[in-house]
Design a protein around this motif. Structure first.
Motif, PDB file in Angstrom:
ATOM      1  N   PRO A 150       6.318   3.732 129.157  1.00 28.63           N
ATOM      2  CA  PRO A 150       5.887   4.665 128.130  1.00 28.63           C
ATOM      3  C   PRO A 150       5.559   6.037 128.724  1.00 28.63           C
ATOM      4  O   PRO A 150       4.997   6.123 129.817  1.00 28.63           O
ATOM      5  CB  PRO A 150       4.633   3.999 127.530  1.00 28.63           C
ATOM      6  CG  PRO A 150       4.221   2.950 128.489  1.00 28.63           C
ATOM      7  CD  PRO A 150       5.386   2.616 129.347  1.00 28.63           C
ATOM      8  N   GLU A 151       5.944   7.068 127.999  1.00 22.87           N
ATOM      9  CA  GLU A 151       5.725   8.429 128.482  1.00 22.87           C
ATOM     10  C   GLU A 151       4.374   8.932 128.003  1.00 22.87           C
ATOM     11  O   GLU A 151       4.057   8.867 126.815  1.00 22.87           O
ATOM     12  CB  GLU A 151       6.837   9.348 127.934  1.00 22.87           C
ATOM     13  CG  GLU A 151       6.731  10.769 128.414  1.00 22.87           C
ATOM     14  CD  GLU A 151       7.633  11.729 127.634  1.00 22.87           C
ATOM     15  OE1 GLU A 151       7.303  12.919 127.595  1.00 22.87           O
ATOM     16  OE2 GLU A 151       8.653  11.281 127.059  1.00 22.87           O
ATOM     17  N   LYS A 152       3.578   9.449 128.951  1.00 24.36           N
ATOM     18  CA  LYS A 152       2.282  10.023 128.568  1.00 24.36           C
ATOM     19  C   LYS A 152       2.529  11.385 127.930  1.00 24.36           C
ATOM     20  O   LYS A 152       3.132  12.258 128.555  1.00 24.36           O
ATOM     21  CB  LYS A 152       1.407  10.241 129.803  1.00 24.36           C
ATOM     22  CG  LYS A 152       0.709   8.995 130.283  1.00 24.36           C
ATOM     23  CD  LYS A 152      -0.176   9.349 131.475  1.00 24.36           C
ATOM     24  CE  LYS A 152      -0.455   8.110 132.294  1.00 24.36           C
ATOM     25  NZ  LYS A 152      -1.080   8.398 133.573  1.00 24.36           N
ATOM     26  N   LEU A 153       2.064  11.546 126.707  1.00 24.38           N
ATOM     27  CA  LEU A 153       2.222  12.849 126.063  1.00 24.38           C
ATOM     28  C   LEU A 153       0.967  13.683 126.315  1.00 24.38           C
ATOM     29  O   LEU A 153       1.043  14.871 126.625  1.00 24.38           O
ATOM     30  CB  LEU A 153       2.424  12.648 124.549  1.00 24.38           C
ATOM     31  CG  LEU A 153       2.955  13.838 123.780  1.00 24.38           C
ATOM     32  CD1 LEU A 153       4.380  14.157 124.187  1.00 24.38           C
ATOM     33  CD2 LEU A 153       2.892  13.569 122.278  1.00 24.38           C
ATOM     34  N   ILE A 154      -0.183  13.015 126.175  1.00 24.88           N
ATOM     35  CA  ILE A 154      -1.474  13.696 126.332  1.00 24.88           C
ATOM     36  C   ILE A 154      -2.311  12.916 127.353  1.00 24.88           C
ATOM     37  O   ILE A 154      -2.362  11.689 127.285  1.00 24.88           O
ATOM     38  CB  ILE A 154      -2.257  13.677 124.992  1.00 24.88           C
ATOM     39  CG1 ILE A 154      -1.453  14.315 123.864  1.00 24.88           C
ATOM     40  CG2 ILE A 154      -3.660  14.283 125.158  1.00 24.88           C
ATOM     41  CD1 ILE A 154      -1.645  15.775 123.649  1.00 24.88           C
TER      42      ILE A 154
END
Ligand SMILES: Nc1ncnc2c1ncn2[C@@H]1O[C@H](COP(=O)(O)OP(=O)(O)OP(=O)(O)O)[C@@H](O)[C@H]1O
Ligand SMILES: [Mg+2]
Length: 345
Positions: free
Chosen positions: A34-38
């Motif tokens: 999963p990509e960290k957005l914040i």
């Protein structure tokens, strides 16, 4: 609008660089990293009242928000949910710590540096009547962000976009000629969603977006938000004191108490096996209220200007131990992605 016009406009608008092709089913992120957005890293926010008293509304908060998910943020009134949301959209400045959006620290940016990012980070408030200018027609309100952020668009293109957004949120395009007071609460909330969406953001903070609405209208707005999340690859921080509402959208939830994050995990983990006694009390209270209207959580939340020593929940905790009065438990992993700040095993 014709396909050609639409694609020309999309080119001029750029916007949410995440794009639809990468859309992930919220909650189904296990197959890929999963990509960290914040990333909220050790953030503290203190309200100071002319030096007389200081309220630590957010206390050393650490939290990642992943692309495509809905993170529900829950807790009783005054626990710091809105303050957290307002820090994320830079309505407030942090006192300590950093908030990064796609690796860029937004807390250290000047307004000018933040300007191109602002369109990616939007907010929907509880009461659209206080967050939108009642003296302006809906069409004007929706056009304004395009004037500010998309200077290349012609007036005609802006108006086309406004009509498109009204349709997307389920309102007739004729609503652009109306004033906010001529709309019902649900319709006004649709307008604020359109307003948040018109710049094609990646991330939306929704602060109690349905709390002021009738239950039947709540369901419509929640359905709309769910649909839009899929269509526009949105990531939500969904703030609510109502666990039923949160359950509808959230992939994960964070539980706050007196400015502290006390539990964080998937909806499934936290709702079926709440670990922190405060989370247990919140779920028990929600279930009891549903069955007979009696809240189970006893006592008042201590004043955030004079918080208890040790664990912030110890004054109300039915399982309080001596250690809890002296020492503050840190958020510790229980199992994959699930954490709680409690000394109990
Ligand atoms: N502008 C302000 N000045 C001083 N104190 C504030 C201010 N805004 C909030 N607070 C205090 O900070 C703490 C956290 O408030 P916040 O509004 O973030 O809580 P919340 O979880 O959103 O509550 P609610 O569920 O009632 O919306 C509370 O003690 C509140 O009284
Ligand atoms: Mg609030």
């Amino acid at each position: 609008m014709s396909k050609k016009n639409s694609s020309q406009m999309a080119e001029k608008m750029e916007g949410n660089e995440s794009g639809n092709a990468e859309t992930q089913e919220p909650g189904k992120m296990a197959a890929t990293v999963p990509e960290k957005l914040i990333t909220i890293d050790h953030v503290t926010k203190i309200y100071r009242d002319g030096g007389r008293s200081a309220v630590k509304a957010v206390d050393d908060l650490c939290l990642d928000i992943y692309k495509g998910e809905t993170l529900g943020l829950v807790g009783e009134s005054g626990c710091g949910k809105s303050t957290t949301g307002n820090l994320l959209v830079r309505l407030l400045q942090t006192d300590e710590g950093s908030i990064t959006y796609r690796g860029q620290d937004i807390t250290k940016m000047s307004e000018k540096q933040f300007h191109p990012l602002r369109r990616n980070i939007q907010m929907v408030f509880q009461d659209p009547y206080s967050s939108i200018n009642p003296k302006k027609k809906i069409g004007w309100l929706l056009e304004e962000p395009l004037v500010i952020h998309h200077k290349k668009l012609s007036k005609e293109e802006r108006q086309e976009k406004v009509k498109e957004m009204l349709r997307v949120v389920g309102l007739d395009e004729e609503y652009r000629n109306r004033y906010p007071r001529q709309l019902s609460g649900g319709q006004r909330q649709r307008v604020s969603i359109a307003l948040a969406l018109i710049l094609n953001p990646a991330f939306i903070v929704a602060d109690e977006p349905v709390s002021a609405l009738d239950v039947s209208v709540q369901a419509q707005i929640l359905n709309l938000m769910k649909k839009l999340q899929k269509e526009y690859s949105l990531t939500y921080l969904f703030i609510s004191h109502d666990l039923n509402v949160v359950s509808y959208l959230s992939d994960r939830i964070g539980v706050m108490y007196l400015g502290n994050l006390v539990e964080l995990g998937s909806w499934e983990q936290v709702s079926t096996r709440p670990r922190h006694p405060y989370t247990q009390a919140l779920f028990a209270a929600a279930n009891a209220e549903e069955s007979n209207g009696t809240p189970l959580l006893q006592g008042d939340v201590p004043s955030p200007s004079d918080p208890p020593s040790g664990c912030p929940f110890h004054t109300r905790c039915p399982q309080c131990m001596e250690r809890c009065r002296r020492e503050k438990p840190v958020l510790t992993e229980i199992e994959d992605g699930w954490k709680a700040a409690c000394f109990l095993e």
